[in-house]
Design a protein around this motif. Structure first.
Motif, PDB file in Angstrom:
ATOM      1  N   LEU A 113       0.823  -1.199   0.000  1.00  0.00           N
ATOM      2  CA  LEU A 113       0.000   0.000   0.000  1.00  0.00           C
ATOM      3  C   LEU A 113       0.862   1.256   0.000  1.00  0.00           C
ATOM      4  CD1 LEU A 113      -2.747  -1.064   2.549  1.00  0.00           C
ATOM      5  CD2 LEU A 113      -2.998  -0.822   0.082  1.00  0.00           C
ATOM      6  N   GLU A 116       3.466   2.641   2.954  1.00  0.00           N
ATOM      7  CA  GLU A 116       3.690   1.503   3.848  1.00  0.00           C
ATOM      8  C   GLU A 116       4.980   0.804   3.420  1.00  0.00           C
ATOM      9  OE1 GLU A 116       2.018   0.590   6.461  1.00  0.00           O
ATOM     10  OE2 GLU A 116       0.267   1.900   6.321  1.00  0.00           O
ATOM     11  N   SER A 173      -9.992   5.072  10.135  1.00  0.00           N
ATOM     12  CA  SER A 173      -8.886   4.312   9.539  1.00  0.00           C
ATOM     13  C   SER A 173      -8.451   3.139  10.406  1.00  0.00           C
ATOM     14  CB  SER A 173      -7.691   5.259   9.296  1.00  0.00           C
ATOM     15  OG  SER A 173      -8.058   6.332   8.469  1.00  0.00           O
ATOM     16  N   ALA A 190      -6.288  -2.148   5.717  1.00  0.00           N
ATOM     17  CA  ALA A 190      -5.973  -0.767   5.351  1.00  0.00           C
ATOM     18  C   ALA A 190      -6.406  -0.427   3.927  1.00  0.00           C
ATOM     19  CB  ALA A 190      -4.471  -0.514   5.515  1.00  0.00           C
ATOM     20  N   HIS A 193      -9.414   2.066   3.391  1.00  0.00           N
ATOM     21  CA  HIS A 193      -9.352   3.524   3.350  1.00  0.00           C
ATOM     22  C   HIS A 193      -8.171   4.076   2.559  1.00  0.00           C
ATOM     23  CE1 HIS A 193      -6.761   2.457   6.809  1.00  0.00           C
ATOM     24  NE2 HIS A 193      -6.061   3.527   6.472  1.00  0.00           N
ATOM     25  N   LYS A 194      -7.268   3.202   2.058  1.00  0.00           N
ATOM     26  CA  LYS A 194      -6.040   3.727   1.439  1.00  0.00           C
ATOM     27  C   LYS A 194      -6.049   3.727  -0.083  1.00  0.00           C
ATOM     28  CE  LYS A 194      -2.426   3.925   4.759  1.00  0.00           C
ATOM     29  NZ  LYS A 194      -0.969   3.947   4.877  1.00  0.00           N
TER      30      LYS A 194
END
Length: 611
Positions: A113, A116, A173, A190, A193-194
């Motif tokens: 992501l 990250e 989040s 994640a 929302h990412k």
């Protein structure tokens, strides 16, 4: 000093003298030995300074070397970071990017992501509609009777809507759960929302299975195909947070505006009637006083059901969230009282409007009228009772209800009649709609004509036609109890159908749902929202029996506060001991084949995918 001591001292002095002469340059004249000693001390001092300067120089050189070394290390670190970032950019950030890079197999894969440094595992469906679907969440109900417990991560308890300031997991989040156990517990990664996505897909899967069997064992699989997420922030977190927040609301609702507009349209009727008499209607009062009519009062109106009565004050809105109705009257002539009756939960088997006047009227000529008028899908059924006397102005009480089985999903009353008539010391009438009516408009209008003039059946039919045409201009009146309109998105089925969705829907909700949709942020009549209605759109005032997630203040055993909201139905006596349901005239337990989902639904998990 003795002679021996003097000899030693002299010998030492001569040695120093000779040494000084011997070590001195030839062109330097001899000097006193004491001066030579001082010169030697100065030489030592210069040597110390040289040593100190040498140490300082060495320290500076060392510092320069350290700085140079650190610069080299920093440069290497920067190079490594650049390599890592380059590696992150090249690694797929979603199942769709994996698909585009050549991955063809469904299952658990690793993605990287944005922002990250550590890849995460995500389940990918690489087959449905050309694949590329990323699993982002699961909604799992571990105990339907435990309301808003610690493991209900997709719902929130709000005992008081006015003080609720939280934000649900639909809007934040937070991440929780494990992808390999997403059919055993709630799950959210994640990706939720990412990443930016266009569509969503839902699977209804029996709980407690390995994720590898989810697709084949799913009872329903459906998806959106119109790229709607792009208009609402590109993921569900942004959709709920920025466009359709899950926040309980109180106070103003749209119904007041629609009701006032409708009443204003009905009031215009008086300009089309000859011999109309205008009487005073004062805001906030509950009766009319007009000496030109007679001493005393007229038109005390009471709204009644089998659970209580409500005295009506002119121009004041009133509502009952338990019975799901709201009424309104305008302080204007003619007096108009309208009540939008929901009664989706079938808590009342009848509704009545009672009108009383402190008026003696010996031997009035009483005439009663009844007829039906229609406009499109709207049907108006009226009863009118007229009190006439040659020496007094004519009073006509016009009672009616309007239904629309297509647009409003109405269940018309099985009986509409006058239940009481008193014309002695007080003129009282009660008109009743019975048989558990649902989603109808119930109303009353007070008509007056000048002395000696009467209404005819033709004129009252014209008034009825005028009224039903006015109501037909407000086809969404039954939805105006809402605080806000929900978002409705059509879906395409990959497994199952609209018919199979309806088969598992609660019996008493099927009239108010349309299969083949997803609905987001659906408010009930108490002002509490539900996040998603899976597979359906809901027009009911109680969407929590078909929707899931969100906020509630009902944590009773058969309450609506939970991930699966009110899917286990309603128990007898629920909600403060007042819950009642009827089939025809027979009272039944409210959860008896009425509002609960089948056990297969209660033991399923809903999986949500993005693409």
């Amino acid at each position: 000093m003795n002679q021996q001591g003097e000899s030693v001292y002299e010998a030492g002095y001569l040695d120093i003298y000779e040494t000084t002469i011997r070590n001195s340059p030839a062109d330097v004249k001899s000097s006193d030995p004491k001066s030579s000693v001082l010169k030697r001390n100065k030489s030592k001092s210069r040597l110390k300074k040289i040593l100190w300067l040498t140490c300082l120089l060495a320290t500076l050189v060392f510092a320069v070397c350290v700085i140079a070394l650190l610069a080299v290390l920093l440069d290497r670190q920067t190079s490594i970071s650049s390599m890592l970032r380059a590696n992150e950019i090249s690694r797929p950030a979603s199942c769709l990017e994996l698909k585009q890079s050549g991955v063809r197999s469904s299952g658990i894969h690793q993605i990287q992501l944005p922002d990250e440094h550590v890849p995460i595992e995500v389940f990918c469906d690489m087959e449905t509609d050309e694949g590329g679907w990323s699993l982002v969440a699961s909604i799992h109900e571990s105990d339907i009777s435990a309301k808003c417990s610690f493991d209900d991560r997709w719902s929130n308890y709000a005992p008081n809507a006015d003080t609720y300031k939280g934000r649900t997991n639909w809007e934040n989040s937070m991440i929780f759960g494990e992808v390999r156990k997403c059919l055993y517990d709630d799950y959210k990664n994640a990706v939720f929302h990412k990443i930016s996505a266009s569509d969503v897909m839902l699977w209804h899967v029996p709980s407690f299975l390995p994720i590898s069997k989810a697709k084949n064992e799913a009872t329903l699989r459906y998806r959106t195909a119109n790229k709607f997420l792009g208009r609402y922030g590109a993921n569900l977190r942004n959709l709920f947070r920025d466009h359709f927040p899950l926040k309980p609301v109180t106070g103003f609702r749209k119904g007041a505006t629609g009701m006032k507009s409708l009443i204003s349209s009905i009031i215009e009727m008086k300009y089309q009637n000859k011999g109309w008499y205008s009487y005073p209607v004062i805001h906030g009062t509950d009766r009319i006083r007009d000496e030109k009519l007679f001493p005393g009062y007229i038109n005390r109106v009471t709204f009644r059901s089998d659970e209580g009565t409500r005295s009506i004050r002119y121009g004041i809105e009133h509502r009952d969230d338990h019975l799901q109705f709201y009424g309104f009257s305008e302080a204007a002539t003619p007096f108009v009282y309208l009540n939008v009756i929901g009664n989706d939960l079938q808590r009342s088997k009848y509704f009545q409007i009672q009108v009383r006047s402190d008026r003696t009227n010996p031997n009035p000529a009483i005439t009663k009228f009844e007829n039906i008028s229609s406009s499109g899908n709207f049907n108006l059924h009226y009863h009118a009772i007229q009190f006439a006397n040659k020496s007094m102005r004519t009073e006509c009480r016009f009672h009616f209800y309007v239904s629309n089985e297509k647009d409003w999903r109405s269940t018309p009353p099985t009986l509409f009649h006058q239940t009481d008539e008193t014309i002695t010391s007080r003129r009282q009438t009660i008109y009743s709609i019975e048989g558990v009516p649902r989603r109808v408009l119930f109303g009353y209008v007070l008509l007056f004509r000048n002395t000696g003039e009467k209404y005819t059946s033709v004129e009252l039919d014209e008034i009825a036609a005028f009224f039903v045409k006015a109501v037909a201009k407000f086809p969404r009146l039954m939805n105006e109890w809402r605080y806000a309109d929900p978002l409705v998105v059509p879906v395409t089925f990959d497994k199952g159908s609209e018919e199979s969705v309806l088969e598992s829907a609660p019996e008493n909700m099927t009239k108010y749902i349309d299969a083949g949709n997803l609905q987001f942020t659906s408010y009930n009549n108490y002002g509490f929202p539900n996040a998603i209605c899976p597979g359906v759109s809901v027009s009911s005032m109680s969407p929590e029996y078909a929707c899931m997630g969100g906020i509630s203040n009902d944590i009773s055993e058969n309450g609506t506060c939970g991930d699966f909201a009110g899917w286990n139905g309603r128990s007898q006596g629920a909600e403060y001991g007042r819950g009642r349901c009827y089939r025809g005239w027979t009272e039944i337990p409210c959860d008896s084949n009425g509002f609960s989902h089948p056990s297969s639904d209660l033991s399923s998990t809903i999986l949500i995918f993005y693409r």
